[in-house]
Design an enzyme around this catalytic site. Sequence first.
Site, PDB file in Angstrom:
ATOM      1  N   HIS B 273      -2.361  -3.043   2.947  1.00  0.00           N
ATOM      2  CA  HIS B 273      -0.478  -3.077   2.536  1.00  0.00           C
ATOM      3  C   HIS B 273       0.339  -2.149   2.076  1.00  0.00           C
ATOM      4  CE1 HIS B 273      -0.316  -3.479  -1.936  1.00  0.00           C
ATOM      5  NE2 HIS B 273      -0.766  -4.486  -1.681  1.00  0.00           N
ATOM      6  N   ASP B 285      -2.581  -0.042  -5.846  1.00  0.00           N
ATOM      7  CA  ASP B 285      -2.354  -1.150  -5.024  1.00  0.00           C
ATOM      8  C   ASP B 285      -1.193  -1.070  -4.568  1.00  0.00           C
ATOM      9  OD1 ASP B 285      -1.403  -4.142  -4.110  1.00  0.00           O
ATOM     10  OD2 ASP B 285      -0.298  -4.348  -6.166  1.00  0.00           O
ATOM     11  N   GLU B 319       3.543  -6.652   1.294  1.00  0.00           N
ATOM     12  CA  GLU B 319       2.740  -8.361   0.796  1.00  0.00           C
ATOM     13  C   GLU B 319       2.973  -8.809  -0.619  1.00  0.00           C
ATOM     14  OE1 GLU B 319      -0.763  -8.794  -1.659  1.00  0.00           O
ATOM     15  OE2 GLU B 319       1.014  -7.843  -2.179  1.00  0.00           O
ATOM     16  N   GLU B 320       3.595  -7.798  -0.724  1.00  0.00           N
ATOM     17  CA  GLU B 320       4.324  -7.776  -2.688  1.00  0.00           C
ATOM     18  C   GLU B 320       5.248  -9.277  -2.960  1.00  0.00           C
ATOM     19  OE1 GLU B 320       1.983  -7.221  -4.984  1.00  0.00           O
ATOM     20  OE2 GLU B 320       1.470  -4.934  -4.232  1.00  0.00           O
ATOM     21  N   ASP B 347      -7.843  -4.868  -0.631  1.00  0.00           N
ATOM     22  CA  ASP B 347      -6.152  -4.535  -1.207  1.00  0.00           C
ATOM     23  C   ASP B 347      -6.650  -4.889  -3.281  1.00  0.00           C
ATOM     24  OD1 ASP B 347      -3.873  -4.807  -3.156  1.00  0.00           O
ATOM     25  OD2 ASP B 347      -4.181  -6.576  -1.463  1.00  0.00           O
ATOM     26  N   HIS B 418       0.505  -3.278 -10.943  1.00  0.00           N
ATOM     27  CA  HIS B 418       2.089  -3.801 -10.942  1.00  0.00           C
ATOM     28  C   HIS B 418       2.055  -3.265 -11.712  1.00  0.00           C
ATOM     29  CE1 HIS B 418       1.145  -7.928  -8.659  1.00  0.00           C
ATOM     30  NE2 HIS B 418       0.987  -7.358  -7.404  1.00  0.00           N
TER      31      HIS B 418
HETATM   32 ZN    ZN Z   1      -2.284  -5.398  -3.611  1.00  0.00          ZN
END
Ligand code: ZN
Lengths: 464, 464
Positions: B273, B285, B319-320, B347, B418
Amino acid sequence: MTPPSRPEPTAPAQIAADPPAPSAGTVEALRDAVLSSSQAWETTRSLVDEVGPRFAGSPGDRAAVAWAQRTLTAHGLQNVRAEKVKVPRWQRGHEAAHLIAPYPRDLVVAALGGSAPTPPRGITAEVIAVPTVADLDKLDRKAVEGRIVFFHARMERTQTGTGYGKAVSIRTAGPSAAARKGAAAVIIRSVGTDVERIPHTGAVFYQADAPRIPAAALSVPDAEMLERLLAKGPAKLTLTLDSKVLPDAESANILGEVPGSSAPDEIVLLGAHLDSWDLTPGALDDAAGCAIVIEAARAIAALPRKPRRTVRVVLFANEEFGISGARAYAAAHAAEIPRHLIAIEADLGDGKVLTASFLGSDTARPAFEALVRPLVPLGVTFIPDDAHGGSDLIPLRALGVPLADLHQDATRYFDVHHTPNDTMAKIVREDLDQAAAAYAAFAYAAADMSGDLGRIPEDKRQRR
Amino acid sequence: MTPPSRPEPTAPAQIAADPPAPSAGTVEALRDAVLSSSQAWETTRSLVDEVGPRFAGSPGDRAAVAWAQRTLTAHGLQNVRAEKVKVPRWQRGHEAAHLIAPYPRDLVVAALGGSAPTPPRGITAEVIAVPTVADLDKLDRKAVEGRIVFFHARMERTQTGTGYGKAVSIRTAGPSAAARKGAAAVIIRSVGTDVERIPHTGAVFYQADAPRIPAAALSVPDAEMLERLLAKGPAKLTLTLDSKVLPDAESANILGEVPGSSAPDEIVLLGAHLDSWDLTPGALDDAAGCAIVIEAARAIAALPRKPRRTVRVVLFANEEFGISGARAYAAAHAAEIPRHLIAIEADLGDGKVLTASFLGSDTARPAFEALVRPLVPLGVTFIPDDAHGGSDLIPLRALGVPLADLHQDATRYFDVHHTPNDTMAKIVREDLDQAAAAYAAFAYAAADMSGDLGRIPEDKRQRR
Ligand SMILES: [Zn+2]
Ligand SMILES: [Zn+2]
């Protein structure tokens, strides 16, 4: 005046009639008692959780002063008292660094302690990158003028923490060096060993002959990104720092004692600093040090037989922003200075003590080595190097008071030093307890020793 | 309807006349070539340094879309195109958590993605602490009403990353569960494995039957401090979140291909992503995942002999915050779904691939195992568990497209997941290159295989 090659040490008053040596095993039993039932973690937690950030002159500093008096008393120390110290005040405000070119990006930044502010709309300029101050010195003024100088030397991780001394001049001396070449501002790679997105603050030392330009630290990942981008082409950024200087405030050194049984006027000084930088709860720097010396004194106070001399805990005010407390202590206790047998400061976090070293009369070195022999089972090695002493001992050193280092493992210390990330989550309880045990055993042995440790030779009283 | 115990797989169109198997060694040579001259680190750096944060619908997202088209083209892919995706927009604003009692303290906090705002002056309330949503469910409404619920379950560090699935419900389901009991707001211990002073964001899933209360994550050290304080007595805090929802925006899935030599309509899908959370440059990420699949495709595109089927890279939008790109892809490519031989998504950061697993026709498992045999020298083990598939493959899984997992070592991944701390400084180049080599070898082998891998049985098309 050239110092004599063999200076006459200024001996403290001799203890007239030495009582018999303490029963063999007291120091060892004390060491093992601390190791097995240390309260050092809880003391650290208490300062970190219940007070938190405690920068000189701030409300947190006042809370820390109250905490220290309460805590020393609760731990069985006597003559607990606050000795007033005037401290300078500097206050961080809004701070931001925004990369404009080659790509827009917010950078994670913290003003260096004492930094001048930028104009309200910031300083926008091209960045010129150099690793060190020495590299800057090689540049033409034209290359620097009007620019933001970016010092990006990396600090090396070592067990002894020597990487800090090698790297820190970009923070302390960098801003004035850049200002002398006409720079608009300075940013530095954080002086630290981590790779987290958290900048390290710390004092900038403005020199009198240079304009005071704003200075800030980038987190290491931000600094590395900027370095990569600058390797490919020019970069431009806006630095905004809204710091200010406030009127001096009042703080205090907090003292507490285990009075000596036969020579209470003789002092073994256990120091640590009570303050922290503004943006950190200061768990390793220096709640851990406070806890180590408090725990050592608590354990000695709990013994049925006290050592001959007084063990004095001093929690110094404002180490971080100019050692105000250390200077005030030396001034207030001038008359007592000759009766300080030795001084030691715990200011290297929660790491295990690995080595013991001494600075005093050269002839006293064997006596010192004997004092630290009970620390050998803890993994502590005597090394014949001169002790360095904590920052708060600089004024005592200048007056000849012998110093000890119980040098702690500093491998992890500079990961969080001067950052918000210096929290209880980083404290390794087992290591902290070992350090407390080492301090306790050393303090007792020193306070109870026969003879003395002389004075520091004149030619070694200034740090180099 | 009960799914049949042995569902009939929907087979993709057979390849009519299989050409002879590729000369033995092609896959192995490809694997070794990527391992020794991978560009994956540089691709990751490029996305992280030159684009940075790229949350759905933000200016960074638009920069990422342009980056992706440029980069796929530059890496030799064909049919590079952007397919429009409508994405929701949520914007973080000022956010703060201030402990009022038992001690005043600023806590490091980040709104959960999608969180409702607080009133401008914040929500001030007593804190009630529970580890998990199940623990909350045991409480009376009276104990919760009007309070700030603090979920403090700890995420376990494991090599497979399974700790995340166990811990994440405090973030996803916690806010609505607390709201149903009348809570004023929710704070959680960050769902992560680090102990840095940096909170982890991530999506909250508000349920329709509960008020939408504000929800935020504390950094782990802040959460641990609050937990310690709450073990001793009550605590009260003010949470201020100034987030808002903006009108939907346009983003895009970016596709690029290595067209198949003899069955170009058959597709091996390599996904990752393109978006990141708003407050992070998203190196692990999922810049790393983008780089892994781009590198695999680049290396295959550079071969003189292309595999039979098309290798298609899909860099999914958003995606998130709701897998908008994944849903748009499945809808836009509905007609092609039966011709997707297999899909895989990278991912899970920069870690080495440790295991390979499959979800498709049970009878195809031996064929899959043969595909991943060239990965054994990389340290990859075939495991007979069903593959899970990345989040962006959920819509394809629902349609029966076989999935592979090349499951990466996730030991370090959730330290920075994140968070703003997900930077290039955390990328381990050697591990990333191994993963790229594994993806390349697998993609080639799959795209060039004889026969097919069937379809996912009906009863396994939904994630459990
Ligand atoms: Zn991810
Ligand atoms: Zn310190």
